[in-house]
Write an enzyme that holds these catalytic residues in place. Structure first.
Site, PDB file in Angstrom:
ATOM      1  N   LYS A   1      34.284 -26.494  -9.723  1.00 42.84           N
ATOM      2  CA  LYS A   1      33.674 -27.834  -9.632  1.00 42.84           C
ATOM      3  C   LYS A   1      32.532 -27.855  -8.606  1.00 42.84           C
ATOM      4  CE  LYS A   1      37.504 -29.988  -8.439  1.00 42.84           C
ATOM      5  NZ  LYS A   1      38.489 -28.873  -8.444  1.00 42.84           N
TER       6      LYS A   1
ATOM      7  N   ARG B   1      41.660 -37.709  -7.534  1.00 46.88           N
ATOM      8  CA  ARG B   1      42.667 -36.675  -7.770  1.00 46.88           C
ATOM      9  C   ARG B   1      44.011 -37.274  -8.152  1.00 46.88           C
ATOM     10  NH1 ARG B   1      40.213 -32.457  -4.257  1.00 46.88           N
ATOM     11  NH2 ARG B   1      41.216 -30.477  -4.648  1.00 46.88           N
TER      12      ARG B   1
ATOM     13  N   ARG C   1      37.307 -16.412  -3.176  1.00 50.50           N
ATOM     14  CA  ARG C   1      36.282 -17.373  -2.742  1.00 50.50           C
ATOM     15  C   ARG C   1      35.994 -17.239  -1.250  1.00 50.50           C
ATOM     16  NH1 ARG C   1      36.813 -23.622  -4.262  1.00 50.50           N
ATOM     17  NH2 ARG C   1      38.730 -23.574  -3.056  1.00 50.50           N
TER      18      ARG C   1
ATOM     19  N   ARG D   1      38.795 -20.045   3.136  1.00 47.00           N
ATOM     20  CA  ARG D   1      39.448 -21.304   3.525  1.00 47.00           C
ATOM     21  C   ARG D   1      40.939 -21.064   3.742  1.00 47.00           C
ATOM     22  NH1 ARG D   1      37.517 -25.651  -0.896  1.00 47.00           N
ATOM     23  NH2 ARG D   1      39.714 -26.154  -0.672  1.00 47.00           N
TER      24      ARG D   1
ATOM     25  N   ARG E   1      48.903 -25.816  -4.605  1.00 45.25           N
ATOM     26  CA  ARG E   1      47.774 -26.635  -5.054  1.00 45.25           C
ATOM     27  C   ARG E   1      47.741 -26.733  -6.573  1.00 45.25           C
ATOM     28  NH1 ARG E   1      43.066 -23.796  -2.323  1.00 45.25           N
ATOM     29  NH2 ARG E   1      41.709 -25.355  -3.223  1.00 45.25           N
TER      30      ARG E   1
END
Ligand code: AMP
Length: 209
Positions: A13, A88, A122, A155, A166
């Site tokens: 996203k 969300r 990531r 992160r 998650r």
């Protein structure tokens, strides 16, 4: 145009939103980025949010609704915006309906295995927030941002324990938004497992419809 980027964590996203803002003159509003900025400032809100974020859980609705409500009032949002990571939950989407009218919802999809692979690879620039991926979008120099030379970090919530939770949280609390927006007739699916340029061009085609 007022756009929502919907999809599981790690589906792309933020990466796609950053590409879209290069072509459209509207800002990207990421509640995740806003919360991480609050943590970096060590504000009360940031410290409270960190507990939820590190565990891979959602921050309470009233906190993120408040952040978005204030952000949307700013001048640069007059021509529209790209919401990345908000709403969300159904209560967040209902609150958003009362604040403004959304034109398009892009639902990015990808299989769980690919999402997990992308999340673990990531890296985000500590300086400018640019997103890299050591497998799919590697920086020219390891550990260093191509754009500003900043340090690339993983992160805390991209570590394995948080990632699993998650994805569970996404299925339970966020996935119902797909039907919420499909029923309004404003949602289009985009295959997020393709190469980046193709995802961007498919998304642009959906927005131009
Ligand atoms: P993101 O950068 O969008 O992946 O968000 C990182 C984390 O911030 C999430 O796992 C949540 O803990 C929190 N967060 C971001 N946006 C929201 C939201 N709209 N509602 C609740 N929590 C959020």
């Amino acid at each position: 145009m007022k756009i929502i980027m919907l999809g599981a964590p790690g589906v792309g996203k933020g990466t796609i939103a950053k590409k879209l803002i290069e072509n459209h003159n509207i800002p990207q509003l990421s509640t995740g980025d806003m919360l991480r900025a609050a943590i970096a400032e060590q504000s009360e809100l940031g410290m409270e949010a960190k507990k939820f974020m590190d565990a891979g859980n959602l921050v309470p609705d009233d906190v993120v609704i408040g952040l978005i409500q204030e952000r949307i009032k700013q001048d640069d949002c007059k021509e529209g915006f790209i919401l990345d990571g908000f709403p969300r939950t159904i209560p967040q989407a209902e609150a958003l309906d009362k604040i403004t009218e959304i034109d398009k919802v892009v639902n990015l999809t990808a299989p769980d295995e690919l999402i997990i692979k992308r999340l673990s690879a990531r890296r985000t620039c500590k300086g400018c927030g640019a997103i890299f991926n050591v497998i799919f979008i590697p920086p020219k120099e390891e550990g260093k941002c191509d754009k500003c030379g900043g340090e690339l970090l993983q992160r805390d919530d991209d570590k394995e324990e948080s990632v699993k939770n998650r994805l569970v949280v996404y299925e339970k609390q966020t996935a119902p938004l797909i039907d919420f927006y499909r029923n309004k007739g404003i949602l289009s699916d985009v295959d997020g497992s393709q190469e980046l340029p193709k995802i961007v061009s498919d998304t642009e085609a959906v927005l131009a419809k």
